[in-house]
Design a protein around this motif. Sequence first.
Motif: not given
Length: 575
Positions: A191-193, A371-377
């Motif tokens: 997610f980079a929402t 697991d398998n979940f990433f986020a940035a920003g």
Amino acid sequence: MLEHDVVIVGGGLAGCRAALEIVRTDPSINLAMVAKTHPIRSHSVAAQGGIAATLKNVDDQDSWEAHAFDTVKGSDYLADQDAVELLTREAPEVVIDLEHLGVLFSRLEDGRVAQRAFGGHSHKRTCYAADKTGHAILHELYNNILQYGVSVYDEWYALRLILEDNQAKGVVMYRLLDGELQVLRAKAVMFATGGYGRVFNTTSNDFASTGDGLSLAAMEGVPLEDMEFVQFHPTGLYPAGVLISEAVRGEGAYLINSQGDRFMAAYAPKQMELAPRDITSRAITTEIRASRGIQLDGQAGGPFVHLDLRHMGREKIMSRVPFCWEEAHRLAGVDAVHQPIPVRPTVHYSMGGIPVNIEGQVRSGAEGLIDNFFAAGECACVSVHGANRLGSNSLLECVVYGRRTGATIARYVQNQKLPEVDEQQYLQAAKDRLQKLLDQSGEYRIDQIRQQLQDCMAEHCGVFRTDEIITEGLTQFKALRDQYPQIRLDDPGKVWNTELIEALELQSLMVVGEVIMTGALQRRESRGAHSREDFPGRDDQNFLQHTLAYYSPAGIDLQYMPVTITLFEPQERKY
Ligand SMILES: Cc1cc2nc3c(=O)[nH]c(=O)nc-3n(C[C@H](O)[C@H](O)[C@H](O)COP(=O)(O)OP(=O)(O)OC[C@H]3O[C@@H](n4cnc5c(N)ncnc54)[C@H](O)[C@@H]3O)c2cc1C
């Protein structure tokens, strides 16, 4: 069902930088980018003032340690210092890399990248492209990723995160063009929402900043961190609320009250107009409350103060901050070369977000990962900004942590298989949800409820807060939430049904707003951007910790997580 190795939701700076890192590391990775706007219309494109990095082009006394200290002090000691260390150490490298990718930074006479002063920074370290820095960076990043053949699903709206047994598996998404629904499964979901400025009635953010990613994660049981810390930018143009960049003060503009005083002398005598944003926003609000604001006819007692650039002269204004001049001219009819600009605080940035570790992996709680979940920003909380972000550190966060998260994902997917997903079940659930919205025949309209909700947030969870004010706000807020099942839509169609999207976005605003207010009510102290008049002091004993809010329609459960302190012991914050 659509299948990709990786799906990134969000095409702003964080999403694009992560995408570039993934395909640069391993061009064989099959990467999808999903965005409800076209990527180059993401809010990042509107970033103005610049990106901080200790290049030492203007000030050779600068160091990453000084940048780290300013950031931690600016955060009111709530930032995780391991994350801040990475942010500030890696800053020069990522900015030079951007320059090599083709970003047109403004230059010094000798050709090196120019750097300017910014609030809360003790050295001139903000690199910029006039006052259109986001535009310069985002366009170049997007150009670069296109060369790698990334699949871009632009103008597709992600309406559900698929998360089962602590594992993210993909998203359900809706094409604005024709209402097509698709399930996309992937080995890694990022997610980079972006942020949620639209939860409030006055904001510098674009119309798409509705906190969808935060809400989609929260609705699947992912905690949200430190959401009570909402940044009010001191200088929103009155009355529109659009941003007049801090770069204007960085280049020397003054803040003036109705008595003609540079009132910041009373609040931050050393840093004056370049104090951090929380302090400057409180100062302006205090002046306005004390009847030293200004009215449109120039009399005292009005709702704004003046930002005065006149002494800077036409040439400097037009070369360093041309966009701000244009905004004031176009939206307020003010020629800033000859007249002061009317400004007041506007909601600008989300310090909190989806909790992640320094590799960009989403946390399931104080301990443990999903697991398998990433986020940035801006949608993520790593947390480099703690209780208050310094200007020009957000673009930096997007680039440093976009890159780190991309690198993590490129490694991570090597040993993963595509997850099992029951496509039909998710498609049917999405269809039912949308059909229900279209079939509702209630008495309320989306814009009515949204306006009341935004007004409620501004009034009850603004620059200054108290128990009584927030409690009353939460009551009103819940009443509005209960009206959601009775909204009526006019457009039953499939083609460009923006009304349906607004209904989905309204749900995001509701989830995010409730989490913000609940966190704000429970944090009985004043720290950074969270200022409680009934608890005016910072309380390290009880609240030197991150809030983790677990949303459910039945209520919000709050837990707390320790702050990582490695470099600087908390001290009193003075400017
Ligand atoms: C006017 C303004 C000026 C600023 N100036 C500066 C500055 O000078 N320096 C600085 O450091 N910071 C600045 N900031 C802050 C900074 O620009 C942002 O924090 C940063 O750009 C956020 O980038 P992002 O990639 O996280 O998200 P965004 O750029 O907001 O991108 C979000 C993406 O997510 C997509 N998306 C969201 N929801 C969905 C959904 N449901 N389905 C599909 N896609 C979705 C959107 O379409 C978009 O592509 C400024 C902010 C504003 C508002």
